[in-house]
Design a protein around this motif. Structure first.
Motif, short mmCIF file in Angstrom:
data_model
loop_
_atom_site.label_atom_id
_atom_site.label_comp_id
_atom_site.label_asym_id
_atom_site.label_seq_id
_atom_site.Cartn_x
_atom_site.Cartn_y
_atom_site.Cartn_z
N THR A 1 0.80 -1.22 0.00
CA THR A 1 0.00 0.00 0.00
C THR A 1 0.83 1.27 0.00
O THR A 1 0.34 2.33 -0.36
N HIS A 2 2.09 1.19 0.41
CA HIS A 2 2.94 2.38 0.50
C HIS A 2 4.06 2.37 -0.54
O HIS A 2 5.02 3.11 -0.42
N GLY A 3 3.98 1.50 -1.52
CA GLY A 3 5.04 1.40 -2.52
C GLY A 3 6.06 0.33 -2.16
O GLY A 3 5.81 -0.50 -1.29
N TRP A 4 7.20 0.38 -2.80
CA TRP A 4 8.23 -0.63 -2.61
C TRP A 4 9.57 0.00 -2.27
O TRP A 4 9.81 1.16 -2.57
N GLU A 5 10.41 -0.80 -1.66
CA GLU A 5 11.80 -0.43 -1.42
C GLU A 5 12.66 -1.37 -2.25
O GLU A 5 12.40 -2.57 -2.31
N TYR A 6 13.68 -0.83 -2.91
CA TYR A 6 14.50 -1.60 -3.83
C TYR A 6 15.93 -1.69 -3.32
O TYR A 6 16.45 -0.75 -2.72
N ASP A 7 16.55 -2.81 -3.61
CA ASP A 7 17.98 -2.99 -3.33
C ASP A 7 18.74 -2.23 -4.41
O ASP A 7 18.68 -2.56 -5.58
N ARG A 8 19.47 -1.20 -4.02
CA ARG A 8 20.16 -0.34 -4.98
C ARG A 8 21.66 -0.59 -5.01
O ARG A 8 22.43 0.29 -5.41
N THR A 9 22.11 -1.78 -4.63
CA THR A 9 23.54 -2.06 -4.63
C THR A 9 24.07 -2.26 -6.05
O THR A 9 25.22 -1.91 -6.33
N ILE A 10 23.27 -2.77 -6.97
CA ILE A 10 23.73 -2.97 -8.35
C ILE A 10 23.24 -1.85 -9.24
O ILE A 10 24.01 -1.23 -9.97
N TYR A 11 21.94 -1.58 -9.23
CA TYR A 11 21.35 -0.53 -10.06
C TYR A 11 20.80 0.57 -9.15
O TYR A 11 19.96 0.32 -8.30
N GLN A 12 21.27 1.79 -9.37
CA GLN A 12 20.74 2.91 -8.60
C GLN A 12 19.32 3.27 -9.05
O GLN A 12 18.48 3.61 -8.23
N SER A 13 19.09 3.20 -10.35
CA SER A 13 17.79 3.58 -10.88
C SER A 13 17.55 2.85 -12.20
O SER A 13 18.41 2.81 -13.06
N THR A 14 16.38 2.26 -12.34
CA THR A 14 15.94 1.66 -13.60
C THR A 14 14.50 2.11 -13.82
O THR A 14 13.89 2.71 -12.94
N ILE A 15 13.94 1.81 -14.99
CA ILE A 15 12.55 2.19 -15.19
C ILE A 15 11.63 1.41 -14.26
O ILE A 15 10.56 1.89 -13.90
N VAL A 16 12.07 0.24 -13.83
CA VAL A 16 11.27 -0.55 -12.88
C VAL A 16 11.20 0.16 -11.54
O VAL A 16 10.13 0.26 -10.94
N THR A 17 12.31 0.69 -11.06
CA THR A 17 12.30 1.38 -9.76
C THR A 17 11.67 2.75 -9.85
O THR A 17 11.07 3.21 -8.89
N GLU A 18 11.79 3.41 -10.98
CA GLU A 18 11.20 4.75 -11.14
C GLU A 18 9.68 4.70 -11.21
O GLU A 18 9.01 5.59 -10.69
N TYR A 19 9.14 3.69 -11.88
CA TYR A 19 7.69 3.61 -12.09
C TYR A 19 7.04 2.43 -11.37
O TYR A 19 5.88 2.12 -11.64
N ASP A 20 7.77 1.79 -10.45
CA ASP A 20 7.25 0.66 -9.67
C ASP A 20 6.62 -0.41 -10.57
O ASP A 20 5.47 -0.80 -10.39
#
Length: 161
Positions: free
Chosen positions: A106-125
């Motif tokens: 309900t509050h979104g997701w938290e991502y492991d950013r050790t390999i990728y800082q930002s991808t389209i998956v993390t930007e747009y959930d």
């Protein structure tokens, strides 16, 4: 008569134009290949779990087993029990407990950013129930490549500049 002699007789020598065209094809080839595999990196899906503390980050609680046990259910994935990526326990009276069932994040997701800082998956959930959008993006791109190849191939055969 040899095959090379036959080609040379009917098509002519490998001249300056053919060399120039071959050079352009060699230079363009790697960049075309990179665009076809770009989604592997641009749309990588890192490990993720539900953000369970409202709008604030749960990074401080990420490695806390107690925080996970109170917030995120375990799932049997391939014979291994792991914390769910798409479910969390329902929240009642400000505290999450395992006795009141599960719900989607309900509050979104938290991502492991050790390999990728930002991808389209993390930007747009684009995870869990929205993960199909990642495949749609790749399919749309490849459909455009196919239609563009056919269309511009025909155009290039009809018009000489």
């Amino acid at each position: 008569m040899e095959w090379d002699d036959l080609l040379r007789k009917h098509l002519g020598e490998f001249g300056r134009f053919q060399k120039f065209t071959s050079l352009l094809a060699i230079l363009v080839g790697p960049t075309v290949g990179l665009t076809l595999v770009a989604m592997t990196f641009l749309a990588a899906t890192p490990e993720h779990h539900c953000r369970v503390f409202g709008n604030t980050s749960s990074v401080g609680h990420r490695y806390s087993t107690e925080g996970y046990n109170l917030s995120i259910p375990l799932e049997n994935i391939g014979g291994t029990w792991k914390y769910s990526s798409c479910l969390m326990y329902k929240n009642s009276n400000g505290t999450a407990t395992s006795s009141n069932g599960t719900t989607s994040c309900t509050h979104g997701w938290e991502y492991d950013r050790t390999i990728y800082q930002s991808t389209i998956v993390t930007e747009y959930d684009l995870v869990c129930w929205r993960s199909w959008l990642k495949g749609l993006g790749q399919s749309t791109f490849m459909a455009g490549v196919g239609v563009g190849g056919i269309f511009f191939g025909i155009i290039s055969d009809r018009f000489v500049f």
